[in-house]
Design an enzyme around this catalytic site. Structure first.
Site, PDB file in Angstrom:
ATOM      1  N   LYS A 111     -40.684 -26.639  -4.194  1.00  0.00           N
ATOM      2  CA  LYS A 111     -40.305 -27.798  -3.379  1.00  0.00           C
ATOM      3  C   LYS A 111     -41.362 -28.055  -2.304  1.00  0.00           C
ATOM      4  O   LYS A 111     -41.927 -27.129  -1.734  1.00  0.00           O
ATOM      5  CB  LYS A 111     -38.934 -27.581  -2.750  1.00  0.00           C
ATOM      6  CG  LYS A 111     -37.820 -27.655  -3.792  1.00  0.00           C
ATOM      7  CD  LYS A 111     -36.445 -27.561  -3.197  1.00  0.00           C
ATOM      8  CE  LYS A 111     -36.065 -28.739  -2.373  1.00  0.00           C
ATOM      9  NZ  LYS A 111     -35.468 -29.865  -3.105  1.00  0.00           N
ATOM     10  N   SER A 112     -41.576 -29.331  -2.003  1.00  0.00           N
ATOM     11  CA  SER A 112     -42.611 -29.703  -1.036  1.00  0.00           C
ATOM     12  C   SER A 112     -42.294 -29.202   0.373  1.00  0.00           C
ATOM     13  O   SER A 112     -43.205 -28.961   1.159  1.00  0.00           O
ATOM     14  CB  SER A 112     -42.825 -31.217  -1.034  1.00  0.00           C
ATOM     15  OG  SER A 112     -41.667 -31.887  -0.594  1.00  0.00           O
ATOM     16  N   TYR A 114     -41.365 -26.282   1.255  1.00  0.00           N
ATOM     17  CA  TYR A 114     -42.046 -24.995   1.389  1.00  0.00           C
ATOM     18  C   TYR A 114     -43.567 -25.157   1.271  1.00  0.00           C
ATOM     19  O   TYR A 114     -44.327 -24.570   2.041  1.00  0.00           O
ATOM     20  CB  TYR A 114     -41.531 -24.003   0.351  1.00  0.00           C
ATOM     21  CG  TYR A 114     -40.224 -23.350   0.744  1.00  0.00           C
ATOM     22  CD1 TYR A 114     -40.130 -22.562   1.880  1.00  0.00           C
ATOM     23  CD2 TYR A 114     -39.076 -23.511  -0.025  1.00  0.00           C
ATOM     24  CE1 TYR A 114     -38.943 -21.960   2.256  1.00  0.00           C
ATOM     25  CE2 TYR A 114     -37.871 -22.910   0.343  1.00  0.00           C
ATOM     26  CZ  TYR A 114     -37.816 -22.138   1.480  1.00  0.00           C
ATOM     27  OH  TYR A 114     -36.638 -21.538   1.853  1.00  0.00           O
ATOM     28  N   ALA A 115     -44.021 -25.947   0.303  1.00  0.00           N
ATOM     29  CA  ALA A 115     -45.463 -26.112   0.082  1.00  0.00           C
ATOM     30  C   ALA A 115     -46.168 -26.643   1.326  1.00  0.00           C
ATOM     31  O   ALA A 115     -47.279 -26.212   1.646  1.00  0.00           O
ATOM     32  CB  ALA A 115     -45.703 -27.045  -1.099  1.00  0.00           C
ATOM     33  N   THR A 135     -36.399 -15.054 -11.970  1.00  0.00           N
ATOM     34  CA  THR A 135     -37.125 -14.353 -10.915  1.00  0.00           C
ATOM     35  C   THR A 135     -38.112 -15.336 -10.291  1.00  0.00           C
ATOM     36  O   THR A 135     -38.884 -15.986 -10.995  1.00  0.00           O
ATOM     37  CB  THR A 135     -37.849 -13.112 -11.469  1.00  0.00           C
ATOM     38  OG1 THR A 135     -36.867 -12.181 -11.931  1.00  0.00           O
ATOM     39  CG2 THR A 135     -38.702 -12.437 -10.408  1.00  0.00           C
ATOM     40  N   LEU A 136     -38.058 -15.441  -8.982  1.00  0.00           N
ATOM     41  CA  LEU A 136     -38.894 -16.361  -8.215  1.00  0.00           C
ATOM     42  C   LEU A 136     -39.977 -15.582  -7.479  1.00  0.00           C
ATOM     43  O   LEU A 136     -39.724 -14.472  -7.020  1.00  0.00           O
ATOM     44  CB  LEU A 136     -38.045 -17.085  -7.159  1.00  0.00           C
ATOM     45  CG  LEU A 136     -36.799 -17.811  -7.638  1.00  0.00           C
ATOM     46  CD1 LEU A 136     -35.870 -18.101  -6.467  1.00  0.00           C
ATOM     47  CD2 LEU A 136     -37.200 -19.095  -8.338  1.00  0.00           C
ATOM     48  N   GLU A 137     -41.152 -16.170  -7.350  1.00  0.00           N
ATOM     49  CA  GLU A 137     -42.211 -15.547  -6.565  1.00  0.00           C
ATOM     50  C   GLU A 137     -42.594 -16.504  -5.443  1.00  0.00           C
ATOM     51  O   GLU A 137     -42.900 -17.674  -5.686  1.00  0.00           O
ATOM     52  CB  GLU A 137     -43.431 -15.247  -7.437  1.00  0.00           C
ATOM     53  CG  GLU A 137     -44.469 -14.391  -6.743  1.00  0.00           C
ATOM     54  CD  GLU A 137     -45.688 -15.174  -6.307  1.00  0.00           C
ATOM     55  OE1 GLU A 137     -46.293 -14.780  -5.289  1.00  0.00           O
ATOM     56  OE2 GLU A 137     -46.031 -16.171  -6.943  1.00  0.00           O
ATOM     57  N   GLN A 156     -37.781 -26.960  -8.182  1.00  0.00           N
ATOM     58  CA  GLN A 156     -37.112 -27.908  -9.067  1.00  0.00           C
ATOM     59  C   GLN A 156     -37.462 -27.606 -10.516  1.00  0.00           C
ATOM     60  O   GLN A 156     -38.625 -27.420 -10.862  1.00  0.00           O
ATOM     61  CB  GLN A 156     -37.511 -29.348  -8.745  1.00  0.00           C
ATOM     62  CG  GLN A 156     -36.742 -30.351  -9.599  1.00  0.00           C
ATOM     63  CD  GLN A 156     -37.054 -31.774  -9.227  1.00  0.00           C
ATOM     64  OE1 GLN A 156     -38.089 -32.302  -9.621  1.00  0.00           O
ATOM     65  NE2 GLN A 156     -36.169 -32.390  -8.461  1.00  0.00           N
ATOM     66  N   GLN A 180     -31.936 -11.297 -18.079  1.00  0.00           N
ATOM     67  CA  GLN A 180     -32.213 -10.528 -16.856  1.00  0.00           C
ATOM     68  C   GLN A 180     -31.219 -10.845 -15.746  1.00  0.00           C
ATOM     69  O   GLN A 180     -30.775 -11.970 -15.590  1.00  0.00           O
ATOM     70  CB  GLN A 180     -33.648 -10.740 -16.387  1.00  0.00           C
ATOM     71  CG  GLN A 180     -33.974 -12.123 -15.900  1.00  0.00           C
ATOM     72  CD  GLN A 180     -35.461 -12.287 -15.599  1.00  0.00           C
ATOM     73  OE1 GLN A 180     -36.289 -11.436 -15.890  1.00  0.00           O
ATOM     74  NE2 GLN A 180     -35.809 -13.410 -14.997  1.00  0.00           N
TER      75      GLN A 180
END
EC number: 3.5.4.13
Length: 188
Positions: A111-112, A114-115, A135-137, A156, A180
């Site tokens: 998402k922008s 955070y970016a 799993t998110l990084e 997204q 997972q």
């Protein structure tokens, strides 16, 4: 391959359990306060970060090796807000569980919100017939500590449907991240 709309996403989630839990609209506020939005958008679904994190640390001064990853390189943390050290990263997982149809491939973009703060969210595509928590990084590219908010939007997912089913799906080939749960570290 065509991108799928909000109408298709709602139908697949409600009738086929593609996303659980599922938010049919766009949520921008909780308990009277503004949050990073989540839920169904025009041509995608904004996923939320759960409250389980693995924060990277260099305490052991080891070499980062994706084929032989040392679990001790992470500190486990559970909470509503995760602070990522400068120039470091954290792993998390989605609150949503996904079941991807055989004719569908997804692409996930950060998402922008955070970016624009120097926080990059990276997720690989969800392949046909993959299922599980994602799993998110989160990479903190700044020289300052960065905050990640659990229970709020972070990326997204865009859904693309093929004109024909794939010959071999992720499930067919026994993908190593199938089903997972929790934050999953690299596997070879």
């Amino acid at each position: 391959m065509s991108i799928k709309s909000d109408k298709w996403i709602r139908r697949m989630a409600e009738q086929h359990g593609m996303i659980e839990p599922f938010e049919p609209g766009q949520v921008r506020e909780a308990d009277g306060r503004r949050i990073v939005s989540y839920g169904t958008s025009s041509y995608g679904y904004d996923i939320r970060c759960a409250d389980e994190f693995k924060i990277f640390t260099n305490i052991n001064s080891t070499i980062v090796d994706p084929k032989n990853f040392d679990e001790k390189s992470f500190v486990d943390f559970k909470g509503d807000v995760c602070i990522i050290p400068p120039n470091s990263f954290a792993l998390a997982r989605t609150m949503e569980y996904f079941r991807i149809p055989r004719t569908v491939l997804t692409v996930c973009l950060g998402k922008s919100t955070y970016a624009r703060c120097g926080i990059i969210v990276n997720v690989t595509p969800f392949e046909p017939e993959w299922e599980g928590y994602v799993t998110l990084e989160f990479s903190n590219t700044t020289p300052l500590p960065a905050k990640i908010y659990a229970g709020e939007g972070c990326a997204q997912v865009l859904f693309f449907e093929s004109d024909e089913p794939c010959e071999t799906s992720y499930r067919d080939r026994g993908g190593k991240y199938q089903g997972q749960h929790g934050v999953t570290l690299p596997k070879t």
